[in-house]
Design a protein around this motif. Structure first.
Motif, PDB file in Angstrom:
ATOM      1  N   LEU A  25      -1.827   5.378  16.587  1.00  0.00           N
ATOM      2  CA  LEU A  25      -1.146   4.045  16.854  1.00  0.00           C
ATOM      3  C   LEU A  25      -2.213   2.929  16.222  1.00  0.00           C
ATOM      4  CD1 LEU A  25       0.922   3.856  20.033  1.00  0.00           C
ATOM      5  CD2 LEU A  25       1.643   4.947  17.762  1.00  0.00           C
ATOM      6  N   GLU A  26      -3.491   2.850  16.774  1.00  0.00           N
ATOM      7  CA  GLU A  26      -4.414   1.805  16.463  1.00  0.00           C
ATOM      8  C   GLU A  26      -4.869   1.714  15.055  1.00  0.00           C
ATOM      9  OE1 GLU A  26      -7.202   2.063  19.519  1.00  0.00           O
ATOM     10  OE2 GLU A  26      -6.219   0.409  20.796  1.00  0.00           O
ATOM     11  N   GLU A  27      -4.980   3.160  14.660  1.00  0.00           N
ATOM     12  CA  GLU A  27      -5.438   3.486  13.287  1.00  0.00           C
ATOM     13  C   GLU A  27      -4.439   3.012  12.307  1.00  0.00           C
ATOM     14  OE1 GLU A  27      -7.887   4.572  10.172  1.00  0.00           O
ATOM     15  OE2 GLU A  27      -8.386   3.809  12.103  1.00  0.00           O
ATOM     16  N   GLU A  28      -3.134   3.609  12.665  1.00  0.00           N
ATOM     17  CA  GLU A  28      -1.951   3.172  11.674  1.00  0.00           C
ATOM     18  C   GLU A  28      -1.960   1.607  11.544  1.00  0.00           C
ATOM     19  OE1 GLU A  28       1.665   4.767   9.906  1.00  0.00           O
ATOM     20  OE2 GLU A  28      -0.363   5.411  10.158  1.00  0.00           O
ATOM     21  N   LEU A  29      -2.097   0.981  12.499  1.00  0.00           N
ATOM     22  CA  LEU A  29      -1.936  -0.675  12.584  1.00  0.00           C
ATOM     23  C   LEU A  29      -3.033  -1.109  11.751  1.00  0.00           C
ATOM     24  CD1 LEU A  29      -0.118  -2.946  13.783  1.00  0.00           C
ATOM     25  CD2 LEU A  29      -1.893  -3.083  15.411  1.00  0.00           C
ATOM     26  N   ARG A  30      -4.319  -0.547  12.076  1.00  0.00           N
ATOM     27  CA  ARG A  30      -5.584  -1.154  11.148  1.00  0.00           C
ATOM     28  C   ARG A  30      -5.148  -0.919   9.814  1.00  0.00           C
ATOM     29  NH1 ARG A  30      -9.515   0.187   8.530  1.00  0.00           N
ATOM     30  NH2 ARG A  30      -8.817   2.538   8.557  1.00  0.00           N
ATOM     31  N   LYS A  31      -4.490   0.142   9.242  1.00  0.00           N
ATOM     32  CA  LYS A  31      -4.312   0.474   7.834  1.00  0.00           C
ATOM     33  C   LYS A  31      -3.354  -0.553   7.349  1.00  0.00           C
ATOM     34  CE  LYS A  31      -5.729   5.367   7.892  1.00  0.00           C
ATOM     35  NZ  LYS A  31      -5.361   6.582   7.835  1.00  0.00           N
ATOM     36  N   VAL A  32      -2.332  -0.471   8.157  1.00  0.00           N
ATOM     37  CA  VAL A  32      -1.170  -1.460   7.661  1.00  0.00           C
ATOM     38  C   VAL A  32      -1.600  -3.108   7.413  1.00  0.00           C
ATOM     39  CG1 VAL A  32       0.927  -2.694   8.062  1.00  0.00           C
ATOM     40  CG2 VAL A  32       0.825  -0.166   8.263  1.00  0.00           C
ATOM     41  N   THR A  33      -2.468  -3.446   8.603  1.00  0.00           N
ATOM     42  CA  THR A  33      -3.224  -4.660   8.534  1.00  0.00           C
ATOM     43  C   THR A  33      -4.148  -5.128   7.165  1.00  0.00           C
ATOM     44  OG1 THR A  33      -2.808  -4.717  10.859  1.00  0.00           O
ATOM     45  CG2 THR A  33      -4.193  -6.496   9.704  1.00  0.00           C
ATOM     46  N   ALA A  34      -4.747  -3.959   6.855  1.00  0.00           N
ATOM     47  CA  ALA A  34      -5.697  -4.200   5.938  1.00  0.00           C
ATOM     48  C   ALA A  34      -5.003  -4.360   4.399  1.00  0.00           C
ATOM     49  CB  ALA A  34      -6.875  -3.047   5.901  1.00  0.00           C
ATOM     50  N   GLY A  57       0.838  -1.202   0.032  1.00  0.00           N
ATOM     51  CA  GLY A  57      -0.128  -0.138   0.023  1.00  0.00           C
ATOM     52  C   GLY A  57       0.972   1.360   0.008  1.00  0.00           C
ATOM     53  N   ASP A  58       0.626   2.289   1.082  1.00  0.00           N
ATOM     54  CA  ASP A  58       1.402   3.379   1.103  1.00  0.00           C
ATOM     55  C   ASP A  58       2.389   3.221   2.016  1.00  0.00           C
ATOM     56  OD1 ASP A  58      -0.327   4.625  -0.702  1.00  0.00           O
ATOM     57  OD2 ASP A  58      -1.655   5.247   1.051  1.00  0.00           O
ATOM     58  N   TYR A  59       2.857   2.018   2.573  1.00  0.00           N
ATOM     59  CA  TYR A  59       3.812   1.789   3.604  1.00  0.00           C
ATOM     60  C   TYR A  59       5.094   1.441   2.992  1.00  0.00           C
ATOM     61  CZ  TYR A  59      -0.166   2.967   6.232  1.00  0.00           C
ATOM     62  OH  TYR A  59      -1.528   3.645   6.512  1.00  0.00           O
ATOM     63  N   CYS A  60       6.286   1.860   3.420  1.00  0.00           N
ATOM     64  CA  CYS A  60       7.499   1.385   2.910  1.00  0.00           C
ATOM     65  C   CYS A  60       7.851   0.165   3.844  1.00  0.00           C
ATOM     66  CB  CYS A  60       8.495   2.427   3.075  1.00  0.00           C
ATOM     67  SG  CYS A  60      10.234   2.080   2.391  1.00  0.00           S
TER      68      CYS A  60
END
Length: 591
Positions: A563-572, A490-493
């Motif tokens: 933090l939780e929102e960032e983790l949710r996005k990466v997991t998805a 996704g958008d994560y390096c």
């Protein structure tokens, strides 16, 4: 079971397949199996010409996964049944006779739980008796428990830990070489008639309960605690043993969930006999606790080696702790009591804690601040148990170990995860915190404030097609060309990738994994630039692809919602881009 004429007919049914390997496997099964129910299952499959199902059941064998030889019960060499247990024990005997010179002095320990399958006539007790018969007919002493026991009561290898490499591969080779049952291997009567059969139940149970004193730190406080506890044994073996463990710690016995107290191989009151599934499967326990005004529920899984814990909040809701959360509490508790007993800071240097690599990094954060030794292992308590054995020989004292799938070991009294002893330890921890006007959930927040919040997500998708699983992981390993792993999700390096299936680790100077290779399963770990660590791995026992993600925040970082929102996005993104559930027809975990 059948006549030669029957076997000829079976061969004719299959002759059109042109599969000589399958024909041979059918012949062997029909000639060797003496269990009428599994023999008839196989006969029915042959008669109906179900070649695909026959091939699935007969043309592969059980292998060692994260926890021994495991498979579904039923007819076939790939399943658990009378014949395959006899074959496995014969192979074990062949291996032990070669490598353990004093085998006939040492003997073998055999335990069983309460699981069974009516259609195949397989029960854990019958399989245990057949295991004993194989060894007894070779004049090997057998310590066969007279009733069902928790898994931690049974020693796996001479060091007390589960069998690991290279023993597992050699045992499998010996099983292949010992596939035809010996005449006496079916003789269950040896369990009653042989003088070499002994019952270790009372000795082991007494020794185990006595050993619990090594991890009981506040017995006098426990005897005065006003807290009440509910226990569910999930229709398994845990009831009697958890009752005794609580009493050993000075508590009254916990209140049992009556509908789930006694063994029931059909697990009739739960949709899934796994307390890890959370509040939905703990329904009976939570409602009983509310009626009894008990604040804490402990639930052991059917063989009592894993433990789920729930706590009633002041607003009357329930907090079901994840395995990672409970490990944070137990790790804190074991270290707190160690330091109370060893005030010299230098003593902490010989302390060690262990966790599997897919579990939370919270113990690593403890170690960084407190100055003790921490190590990761591959998934599966067999790796933890064997590592404890090795570390103990160097003078280290392993005071806590865990895997995120609610498997915990407090101390090192057994070298396996242990739901019975952990239930008593949780009760003592809760009782102590109660004297400080703290709930376990409040203390968990305190732990995170000191060592940094560790927020994790763990789930799985189901894939019943092995080629699809292979294709998913092959795509990951070649996403940017041959042997080139993805640089982003996704958008994560992505900054580092570790693949223990192939032995690759981009974070190491030589690009080689520090952890041992695990070629028989798939496991790839991604470290992201934002600090999130994510792992995709196949289950060693079920048709699942599991995924684990965790955000490890620095001490003092308190913006939990972001933090939780960032983790949710990466997991998805991880699930959608790397697993492609729709394209690959993967089934999401039911909530």
């Amino acid at each position: 079971m059948g006549s030669n004429g029957d076997l000829d007919a079976h061969s004719q049914c299959l002759s059109s397949t042109g599969d000589l390997v399958l024909d041979k496997a059918v012949h062997q099964w029909m000639a060797w199996d003496k269990n009428p129910q599994t023999w008839k299952q196989m006969e029915s499959l042959v008669r109906e010409g179900r070649v695909v199902e026959l091939r699935r059941r007969l043309c592969s064998r059980m292998t060692f996964g994260t926890a021994g030889l495991r498979a579904e019960m039923g007819a076939g060499f790939a399943c658990i049944n009378d014949l395959t247990v006899i074959q496995s024990t014969q192979g074990m005997y062949k291996y032990l006779a070669k490598y353990v010179p004093d085998l006939k002095k040492r003997g073998l320990v055999v335990g069983f739980d309460t699981r069974a399958q009516t259609s195949s006539g397989c029960t854990s007790e019958r399989l245990a008796r057949l295991t004993a018969a194989v060894m007894l007919c070779k004049d090997v002493p057998v310590y066969l428990f007279s009733t069902y026991v928790p898994t931690p009561f049974v020693v796996y290898w001479h060091n007390g830990a589960q069998i690991s490499s290279p023993h597992d591969k050699e045992i499998l080779r010996c099983i292949e070489e010992s596939s035809e049952p010996w005449p006496e291997s079916w003789n269950e009567d040896l369990v009653e008639s042989s003088l070499l059969r002994r019952d270790p139940l009372e000795d082991v149970c007494c020794s185990y309960m006595e050993e619990l004193n090594t991890i009981c730190f506040h017995r006098e406080l426990n005897t005065m605690s006003p807290l009440k506890f509910v226990h569910s044994s999930f229709h398994g073996v845990g009831h009697n043993y958890v009752q005794r463990a609580f009493q050993q710690f000075g508590f009254p016995p916990p209140i049992p969930v009556p509908e789930q107290k006694d063994p029931d191989p059909d697990f009739s009151t739960v949709s899934c006999p796994n307390p890890e599934e959370g509040e939905s499967v703990l329904e009976l326990s939570l409602r009983l606790a509310e009626r009894e005004e008990a604040r804490i529920v402990v639930a052991t899984d059917p063989d009592a080696d894993r433990l789920a814990v729930a706590e009633q909040n002041d607003n009357c809701g329930w907090k079901v702790f994840t395995g990672n959360e409970l490990a944070a509490l137990l790790g804190w508790w074991m270290l707190f009591n160690w330091k109370e007993a060893h005030p010299d800071p230098a003593d902490t240097e010989r302390v060690c804690m262990l966790a599997t690599t897919v579990s939370s990094k919270i113990l690593k954060a403890f170690a960084r601040i407190e100055g003790f030794h921490f190590e990761e292992t591959l998934p599966g308590f067999k790796w933890i148990g064997n590592r404890i054995h090795e570390l103990t020989k160097t003078g280290k004292e392993v005071i806590f170990s865990f895997e995120e799938s609610i498997g915990f070991l407090c101390g090192n009294m057994v070298l396996d995860k242990d739901g019975v002893s952990t239930a008593a330890v949780v009760a003592e921890m809760a009782a102590y915190l109660h004297t400080k006007n703290l709930s376990m959930n409040q203390q968990l927040i305190n732990v995170y404030e000191i060592y940094g919040y560790h927020i994790s997500r763990t789930s799985y998708v189901i894939c019943n097609d092995p080629p699809t699983i292979h294709r998913i992981f092959s795509r990951l390993r070649n996403s940017g060309g041959s042997g080139v792993y993805p640089e982003s999700c996704g958008d994560y390096c992505i900054t580092h990738i570790r693949d223990v299936t192939t032995g690759y680790d981009s974070s190491q100077p030589d690009k080689k994994c520090v952890l041992p290779l695990s070629r028989n399963s798939q496991m790839v770990t991604f470290t992201f630039q934002n600090g999130i660590v994510a792992t995709l791995r196949t289950s060693g026992t079920e048709p699942k692809i599991k995924y684990y993600t965790e955000f490890c925040a620095a001490p003092g970082e308190r913006d939990i919602s972001s933090l939780e929102e960032e983790l949710r996005k990466v997991t998805a993104a991880l699930v959608e881009e790397f697993l492609e559930p729709d394209k690959n027809s993967l089934l999401h975990r039911s909530v």
